[in-house]
Design an enzyme around this catalytic site. Structure first.
Site, mmCIF file in Angstrom:
data_model
loop_
_atom_site.group_PDB
_atom_site.id
_atom_site.type_symbol
_atom_site.label_atom_id
_atom_site.label_comp_id
_atom_site.label_asym_id
_atom_site.label_seq_id
_atom_site.Cartn_x
_atom_site.Cartn_y
_atom_site.Cartn_z
ATOM 1 N N SER A 198 1.455 0.664 4.549
ATOM 2 C CA SER A 198 2.758 0.195 4.091
ATOM 3 C C SER A 198 3.850 1.029 4.749
ATOM 4 O O SER A 198 3.703 2.243 4.909
ATOM 5 C CB SER A 198 2.857 0.322 2.572
ATOM 6 N N HIS A 212 10.351 -3.696 6.848
ATOM 7 C CA HIS A 212 9.240 -3.360 5.952
ATOM 8 C C HIS A 212 8.010 -4.144 6.373
ATOM 9 O O HIS A 212 8.096 -5.304 6.777
ATOM 10 C CB HIS A 212 9.610 -3.719 4.508
ATOM 11 N N ASN A 214 3.549 -4.432 5.223
ATOM 12 C CA ASN A 214 2.452 -3.984 4.370
ATOM 13 C C ASN A 214 1.266 -4.913 4.601
ATOM 14 O O ASN A 214 1.422 -6.135 4.580
ATOM 15 C CB ASN A 214 2.886 -4.022 2.898
ATOM 16 N N TYR A 215 0.094 -4.323 4.841
ATOM 17 C CA TYR A 215 -1.139 -5.119 4.956
ATOM 18 C C TYR A 215 -2.222 -4.418 4.157
ATOM 19 O O TYR A 215 -2.436 -3.210 4.302
ATOM 20 C CB TYR A 215 -1.528 -5.313 6.429
ATOM 21 N N ARG A 216 -2.903 -5.170 3.291
ATOM 22 C CA ARG A 216 -3.780 -4.559 2.300
ATOM 23 C C ARG A 216 -5.017 -5.426 2.018
ATOM 24 O O ARG A 216 -5.015 -6.633 2.277
ATOM 25 C CB ARG A 216 -3.017 -4.316 1.004
ATOM 26 N N ARG A 367 0.052 8.354 -6.326
ATOM 27 C CA ARG A 367 0.959 9.388 -5.811
ATOM 28 C C ARG A 367 2.385 8.829 -5.792
ATOM 29 O O ARG A 367 2.747 8.025 -4.940
ATOM 30 C CB ARG A 367 0.531 9.807 -4.411
#
Length: 408
Positions: A198, A212, A214-216, A367
């Site tokens: 991310s 921005h 993000n790859y998940r 975190r």
């Protein structure tokens, strides 16, 4: 005997294993005078030497092949270390041992993506450096946070990798069930694995847009042992001022990545992006969009992974040329003020609506510093601020309220 002598002379130039076999042949040839005198004994000795020599040569070749493979493995590992910002959460040796498994391939992909993006950003802002922060999660897993702050080009740029596993919290499970997931827990427990890369990049110059991506990948084990899996991600652009050339380049690059797999994907995920990044209480989008998708589990795990890989590889070419084009543009204090106000909208979306932020905050042991890395260093809120009609500020607001098609 001439044949035997030739064989024995050749053994001196042969691999060690073959030399041992030839020595055995010499012992057989000279073991007794009767054996040496008999023709049958000579044939038997030669046959024994040949058999042992063939066995030794085969062993030597296997040893050489193993050594070559080991050297090749070491070279590959060294190359991967150079491309990564830090050692992988799961360990490089372990990932290479399980390299055929999709979870390992996905972790390698997000590590490579982090390295590619960080190197591209650092090349544009040579006076600054990324802080590389590795962390562990006591419940399972960990991550690598790379953050650049107060550079000449980037006010704040973060590229994070996380690989976490353990038991899904009830709050996170409720959030997923609200999206239609039927998750069957055993004694209230849902083992999960989640990994992703991310990034949020906030430039200093108001003429360089925020970006921005993000790859998940998610995997959840249900009560009966079956595993649900899905991919999510996207890349989107948030300009302070509209530049149509930049918008077209950004969307065209993402469309090309999607079109490699299915011509229907870009329009579908472009609309999804416009809908997802909607700040409902403001009646406007966060930016000019890009692509967004979530809970994608078809047509097959391999096909979706290849699509995600294409999208991740498109991050640098869709954004870096825009930064290069505008990072030295001049700007006024009024334009900087408008950038701060737009960043306030960015913060509102991330803290109120963003799924990734919510999931992170609801996951035990997460975190917080890495989750809130997406927030800019500076932002501003003014009471009842309205830009003048026909201004460049009003122009971008019109696009945020009414998304455009940038590639047709």
């Amino acid at each position: 005997m001439a044949v035997a002598a030739q064989l024995l002379r050749g053994a001196a130039r042969s691999p060690p294993a073959l030399a041992l076999a030839a020595a055995a042949g010499r012992r057989a040839l000279g073991s007794t005078p009767a054996a040496a005198a008999g023709r049958g004994g000579r044939r038997a000795a030669l046959a024994a030497a040949g058999a042992l020599g063939g066995l030794g040569l085969g062993l030597w070749r296997r040893q050489q092949a193993a050594m070559a493979a080991s050297e090749e493995d070491e070279k590959e590992e060294e190359e991967l270390r150079r491309r990564f910002m830090a050692p992988p959460v799961s360990g490089l040796r372990e990932l290479r041992r399980r390299r055929r498994e999709l979870r390992s391939r996905m972790e390698l992909l997000i590590m490579e993506t982090q390295g590619e993006v960080c190197r591209a950003l650092a090349a544009l802002d040579p006076g600054a450096a990324f802080t590389v922060d590795t962390w562990e999660r006591k419940e399972g897993g960990g991550g690598i946070s790379c953050v650049l702050q107060d550079g000449e080009v980037f006010e704040k740029a973060g590229v994070n990798v996380s690989v976490v596993f353990g038991l899904l919290s009830e709050e996170a499970a409720r959030q997923m069930r609200s999206r239609g997931k039927s998750l069957k827990a055993k004694d209230g427990k849902l083992p999960f694995c989640a990994m992703g890369v991310s990034s949020v990049i906030h430039p200093k110059n108001p003429h360089v847009p925020t970006m921005h991506f993000n790859y998940r990948y998610f995997e959840i084990e249900e009560a009966d042992g079956t595993k649900q899996w899905w991919f999510g991600g996207g890349t989107d652009l948030t300009p302070t001022y509209l530049n149509e050339e930049d918008a077209v380049h950004f969307h065209k690059t993402l469309k090309e990545a999607c079109d490699k797999h299915d011509l229907k994907l870009y329009p579908k995920y472009k609309k999804w992006c416009d809908d997802y990044f909607y700040i409902k209480h403001r009646g406007e989008r966060r930016g000019i969009g890009g692509i967004f998708f979530d809970d994608v589990d078809s047509p097959s795990k391999e096909e979706v992974f290849q699509f995600v890989k294409s999208c991740a590889k498109a991050v640098v070419p869709c954004y870096i040329p825009i930064v290069k084009r505008h990072c030295h543009d001049s700007f006024t204090p009024e334009e900087k003020l408008w950038q701060q106000l737009r960043r306030g909208r960015y913060v509102e979306f991330n803290l109120v609506y963003d799924r990734g932020t919510k999931f992170g905050l609801l996951t035990p042991g997460s975190r917080i510093e890495s989750i809130l890395m997406s927030l800019p260093l500076t932002a501003r809120w003014e009471y009842m601020h309205t830009p003048p009609e026909s201004s460049r500020e009003a122009e971008i607001l019109e696009v945020l309220r009414n998304p455009k098609d940038w590639v047709h």
